[in-house]
Each structure stands twice: as structure tokens, then as C-alpha cells.
Design an enzyme around this catalytic site. Structure first.
Site, PDB file in Angstrom:
ATOM      1  N   HIS A 258      11.988 -30.712   4.728  1.00  0.00           N
ATOM      2  CA  HIS A 258      12.901 -29.615   4.424  1.00  0.00           C
ATOM      3  C   HIS A 258      12.516 -28.905   3.131  1.00  0.00           C
ATOM      4  O   HIS A 258      11.541 -29.262   2.469  1.00  0.00           O
ATOM      5  CB  HIS A 258      14.332 -30.156   4.274  1.00  0.00           C
ATOM      6  CG  HIS A 258      15.009 -30.494   5.559  1.00  0.00           C
ATOM      7  ND1 HIS A 258      15.953 -29.674   6.148  1.00  0.00           N
ATOM      8  CD2 HIS A 258      14.870 -31.560   6.381  1.00  0.00           C
ATOM      9  CE1 HIS A 258      16.370 -30.228   7.274  1.00  0.00           C
ATOM     10  NE2 HIS A 258      15.737 -31.376   7.430  1.00  0.00           N
ATOM     11  N   GLU A 334      12.594 -33.150   0.551  1.00  0.00           N
ATOM     12  CA  GLU A 334      12.983 -31.813   0.113  1.00  0.00           C
ATOM     13  C   GLU A 334      11.945 -31.254  -0.862  1.00  0.00           C
ATOM     14  O   GLU A 334      11.545 -31.931  -1.811  1.00  0.00           O
ATOM     15  CB  GLU A 334      14.350 -31.843  -0.566  1.00  0.00           C
ATOM     16  CG  GLU A 334      15.498 -32.303   0.314  1.00  0.00           C
ATOM     17  CD  GLU A 334      15.999 -31.220   1.255  1.00  0.00           C
ATOM     18  OE1 GLU A 334      15.467 -30.079   1.204  1.00  0.00           O
ATOM     19  OE2 GLU A 334      16.936 -31.507   2.032  1.00  0.00           O
TER      20      GLU A 334
END
Length: 373
Positions: A258, A334
Site C-alpha cells: 500500500h 505502507e
């Protein structure tokens, strides 16, 4: 001056082209309140300056994402650099000084659908790769899975999915770097892993949202990373199809790639709040993170999301569902939209090249985690 977003992943609306600065707005995802991704082309006169204002920035999905943010820009759609921007809590202002007649501007360096198809075509040229279509999205695009290695002889299985949120294009840049490294015959880490491990890779979990220029949802407005408990072919076929395949194969490690709008760091989020979370989960996570810190100066563990309390995990989230379902290591990786503040780049910020390098650095933590199983 001319502004258009009528192309793959394009997103912008021109509110007033004659004002100073030019007034723009980002379109919402279909059937959703989410928006933040933008991607458009500005054509003007070389040598002239064009002040631009995104008027609805303050009501975007993650307003804090505009703080210390710099706009991505490119003349050739290959090399991206950053433009300074100012955010006052309501609008985002930046100025384009044209060196050439036309420039592309985006929230992050785009990863096009054509490049996605090129990646699949390139990967299938390797005899160790199997390309499989799991089914179709609501807009009729293929959900593609790459399986790398000998699935029948493998001791371990690793799943990697990316771009559940289509505006997080850094995720597919990461996957491209990962696949290039994994299939590099001269890479000893990759060759070693493939002797006993098979990889299942979904480079793009959200093809429709990617092409439509969405930030976070698919064609019908579903946030795929909130669909894992009860997906359906009518609302979230992307998750339904991939989840079904996961249940068929199982796995030892699940990695969901992500990007985070606000935090200028690389980090992982785990599944500490799921029912049945135990010391084995915790040890696998610690092993992975410790090895990743050793492998990459771009990875850190000091900054990230708040931990879920025991039993309070959102089970509709992919990482939580996988960690609970398979009782094993499941992590969300992330990356920043802005820059890695621990190792900043004044020209490019966090970039496709940095995404790809981080992917090359993930081989050590994968191996260390598998060794500890």
C-alpha cells in the site's frame, strides 16, 4: 492553456480556466466520498508560468496528506520530479513553469494499465512463471495472478497483493521491482528462495479503479480493503476471486502492498488485534521487521499506525483476515506519497525507483521469516 484528464487514470475537473490561479477540483470516486488522486495534462506556452489551485483539497479523504506535500510532474511520463506546493487547510496551490509545451501532473507517479499489461507479458516469458486469469472485474477487466516457482515441490508459499487502493500506485511500482529481482537469474537471494518457495503475486487488485482514476475504491465504490470478510461477485469480485484462490492454496506469508498519504515513512502494519493472535505471530513479525531494518535504510519501525487492542481488529481488512484465517505472518507494507523523511530526496521525493529498491530489499526479511517457521 489547455487542461485534460481524458486518459488512463486521469482525474481533474476545471472549475475556472480564466482565473488566476486556475481553479481545479478532484473528482470523487464513483459512488463514494473518497477522493485525493489527481492526474492531468497541462498544455501551454513554454517559458510561461501557470498558477494552479485545487479548490477541494481540504475536504479530500486525507487532508493531512497535503501537509509538506510536493506535486509529481513529468514531461515525458517516464521521469518524474517534484513541484513545491502550499496547503492552507482548504486549497492546494502550486505553480507550473513550463520548459516544454505540455506537462503531466499527478498525486504520485502513475502506473498505467498498459504498463500493467506489459509487466504481465514480460513475466510470462519466464518458464518459472504461470499467468492465470482468476475472473473479471465489474468493468470486465482481467484479475491476473502470477505464480512463480514450482508449486508442487515448494515447501513454502508467499502471497503478495498490491494496489487494493488504486491511487496507491507506488504499490505496483514495488511489485514491478520485486518481480524483476525475483526473476533475475544473477540474483542469489532470489534463486535461493525459489528452490523451496512459490510466490503468488497479484500486481493490481483494483484494475477498474486504476483506470477510472479513483483513489480508494473499485468501479461500484467498494473499498476493497474492507471487503475481506464477506466479498461478493456483485460488489467486490476482485477480493472474492483472490480470496478464493488463497483458500485453495494456503500460504506462509501474506504481504499487502500500500501507500500512506500522511506519514512520510516506510513501515508495516500487522494483525495484532485478530482473535487467536499469539506469540508465534509476534515472533514472526519481529523477525521480519528486524531483518527488513537490516536490509534497507529506507525501512523503519519507530513510526506507523497505532496498534489494535486484542480482539479489536477490523476483520474486513485483508491483512487481518489473512493473519487470522491462516494463523501466520500477514503484513501491510505502507510507503509514502511524499518522501521518506529519514532519507529524503529533494528532487524526486519518494519515487518509483525507491519503491523498486525497497522491493529488492525485502528478500532478506522474507527468507528470515520463512526460516523461523
Amino acid at each position: 492553456m489547455h487542461i485534460t484528464s481524458a486518459f488512463d487514470s486521469g482525474n481533474i475537473e476545471v472549475i475556472d480556466a480564466n482565473s488566476q490561479p486556475v481553479q481545479l477540483a478532484i473528482r470523487r470516486d464513483n459512488n463514494s466520498d473518497f477522493y485525493q488522486w489527481f492526474h492531468f495534462r497541462l498544455e501551454g506556452e513554454a517559458g510561461q508560468s501557470y498558477p494552479l489551485r485545487i479548490t477541494n483539497a481540504g475536504k479530500a479523504a486525507y487532508p493531512e496528506g497535503w501537509e509538506n506535500y510536493r506535486v509529481c510532474a513529468s514531461y515525458d511520463r517516464h521521469n518524474w520530479f517534484r513541484l513545491p506546493a502550499e496547503y492552507d487547510g482548504e486549497t492546494l496551490d502550486f505553480t507550473v513553469e513550463l520548459d516544454r509545451p505540455a506537462i503531466y501532473l499527478a498525486y504520485f507517479a502513475p502506473y498505467s494499465w498498459e504498463r500493467h499489461l506489459d509487466l504481465l507479458a514480460w513475466a510470462q516469458g519466464d518458464d518459472r512463471v504461470q499467468l492465470e486469469t482468476l475472473g473479471q472485474t465489474l468493468d470486465g477487466r482481467d484479475m491476473s495472478l502470477l505464480t512463480i516457482g514450482d508449486a508442487d515441490a515448494a515447501k513454502h508459499r508467499v502471497w503478495m497483493i498490491a494496489r487494493q487502493h488504486p491511487g496507491e500506485t507506488m504499490a505496483e511500482w514495488f511489485v514491478e521491482g520485486f518481480l524483476e529481482a525475483l526473476l533475475d537469474e544473477a540474483n542469489p537471494s532470489a534463486r535461493s528462495l525459489l528452490t523451496d518457495t512459490v510466490f503468488h503475486v497479484v500486481p493490481n487488485m483494483n484494475p477498474d479503479g486504476s483506470v477510472r482514476g479513483h483513489l480508494r475504491t473499485n468501479a461500484t465504490g467498494a473499498n476493497l480493503n474492507r471487503e475481506w470478510q464477506e466479498p461478493s461477485m456483485e460488489r467486490s469480485p476482485e477480493v472474492f476471486l483472490v480470496r478464493q484462490k488463497m483458500l485453495e492454496t494456503g500460504g506462509d506469508i501474506f504481504l499487502d502492498i500500500h501507500g500512506d498519504e500522511a506519514l512520510p515513512f516506510n513501515f508495516v502494519a500487522a494483525c495484532e488485534g485478530v482473535p487467536g493472535y499469539d506469540e508465534r505471530h509476534a515472533q514472526l513479525e519481529e523477525t521480519f521487521k528486524r531483518a527488513f531494518v537490516a536490509a534497507s535504510p529506507d525501512f523503519q519501525t519507530e513510526r506507523g499506525y497505532d496498534l489494535d487492542k486484542p480482539g479489536e481488529a477490523n476483520m474486513t481488512v485483508g491483512t487481518n483476515w489473512c493473519g487470522h484465517q491462516f494463523r501466520t505472518l500477514a503484513l501491510t507494507l505502507e510507503m509514502p506519497f511524499k518522501d521518506n523523511d529519514n532519507l529524503s530526496d529533494p528532487i524526486e521525493g519518494w519515487s518509483p525507483a525507491r519503491c523498486q529498491q525497497l522491493a529488492r530489499d525485502i528478500f532478506l526479511p522474507i527468507r528470515e521469516a520463512l526460516n523461523s517457521l
